[in-house]
Design an enzyme around this catalytic site. Structure first.
Site, PDB file in Angstrom:
ATOM      1  N   ILE A  13       0.849  -1.198   0.000  1.00  0.00           N
ATOM      2  CA  ILE A  13       0.000   0.000   0.000  1.00  0.00           C
ATOM      3  C   ILE A  13       0.884   1.248   0.000  1.00  0.00           C
ATOM      4  O   ILE A  13       1.714   1.420   0.892  1.00  0.00           O
ATOM      5  CB  ILE A  13      -0.934  -0.001   1.222  1.00  0.00           C
ATOM      6  CG1 ILE A  13      -1.842  -1.236   1.183  1.00  0.00           C
ATOM      7  CG2 ILE A  13      -1.775   1.283   1.255  1.00  0.00           C
ATOM      8  CD1 ILE A  13      -2.643  -1.459   2.444  1.00  0.00           C
ATOM      9  N   HIS A  14       0.666   2.093  -1.000  1.00  0.00           N
ATOM     10  CA  HIS A  14       1.430   3.342  -1.129  1.00  0.00           C
ATOM     11  C   HIS A  14       0.594   4.339  -1.921  1.00  0.00           C
ATOM     12  O   HIS A  14      -0.561   4.064  -2.268  1.00  0.00           O
ATOM     13  CB  HIS A  14       2.789   3.079  -1.789  1.00  0.00           C
ATOM     14  CG  HIS A  14       2.697   2.415  -3.112  1.00  0.00           C
ATOM     15  ND1 HIS A  14       2.539   3.118  -4.283  1.00  0.00           N
ATOM     16  CD2 HIS A  14       2.694   1.101  -3.459  1.00  0.00           C
ATOM     17  CE1 HIS A  14       2.466   2.256  -5.297  1.00  0.00           C
ATOM     18  NE2 HIS A  14       2.549   1.033  -4.828  1.00  0.00           N
ATOM     19  N   GLY A  15       1.151   5.481  -2.229  1.00  0.00           N
ATOM     20  CA  GLY A  15       0.412   6.570  -2.850  1.00  0.00           C
ATOM     21  C   GLY A  15      -0.299   6.224  -4.138  1.00  0.00           C
ATOM     22  O   GLY A  15      -1.446   6.630  -4.349  1.00  0.00           O
TER      23      GLY A  15
END
Length: 156
Positions: A13-15
């Site tokens: 999970i990231h931008g």
């Protein structure tokens, strides 16, 4: 089938996931498979904090993740940290039509496929196995990016 999108991204999970993919896909849940060997390495609390509150986060071992993905009524974004995890899920009965490769960072002996995708020999072997099962495989960072085929990278 409740899997709306299946993606391999070693960052999890990231931008790009939060800002681009999730709003585009209209999912209810992010499902992350986790091998027993990796279970203690995942920071579940940090992953939960990284995900907006409106999305459910489920982290399960591979067989349980495959069952949940095939049986759930929820709209699932399946997010895997490696191609090995994807191949293991497929062996455990996961049914998907396509797989997106989002981010696999540089490692020794890896070939660059795209700015954010590097493949080593094991990765290519897993990709061939997945492709030979009739699953479409592509790479792109965000929904608005052009899709890049992986076929050239895994053919001799």
């Amino acid at each position: 089938m409740p899997i709306i999108f299946a993606r391999v991204d070693d960052r999890l999970i990231h931008g790009q996931i939060v800002q681009a993919w999730l709003p585009e896909l209209n999912v209810d849940e992010v499902l992350i498979p986790c091998s027993k060997e990796k279970a203690n390495c995942l920071n579940r609390g940090l992953l939960r904090l990284s995900l907006p509150y409106e999305y459910e986060l489920t982290i399960l071992d591979s067989p349980a993740a495959a069952r949940r993905a095939n049986e759930s009524n929820r709209r699932i974004f399946l997010l895997m940290g490696s191609l090995k995890e994807a191949a293991d899920l497929i062996k455990d009965g996961l049914q998907i039509k396509s797989l997106n490769i989002g981010g696999m960072h540089f490692k020794d002996g890896a070939q660059k496929l795209a700015d954010n995708v590097f493949l080593d020999g094991d990765d290519k072997r897993f990709l061939k196995l997945i492709r030979d099962l009739g699953i479409n495989i592509e790479t792109r960072a965000v929904p608005s990016s052009a899709s890049v085929s992986i076929v050239g990278a895994i053919e001799p």
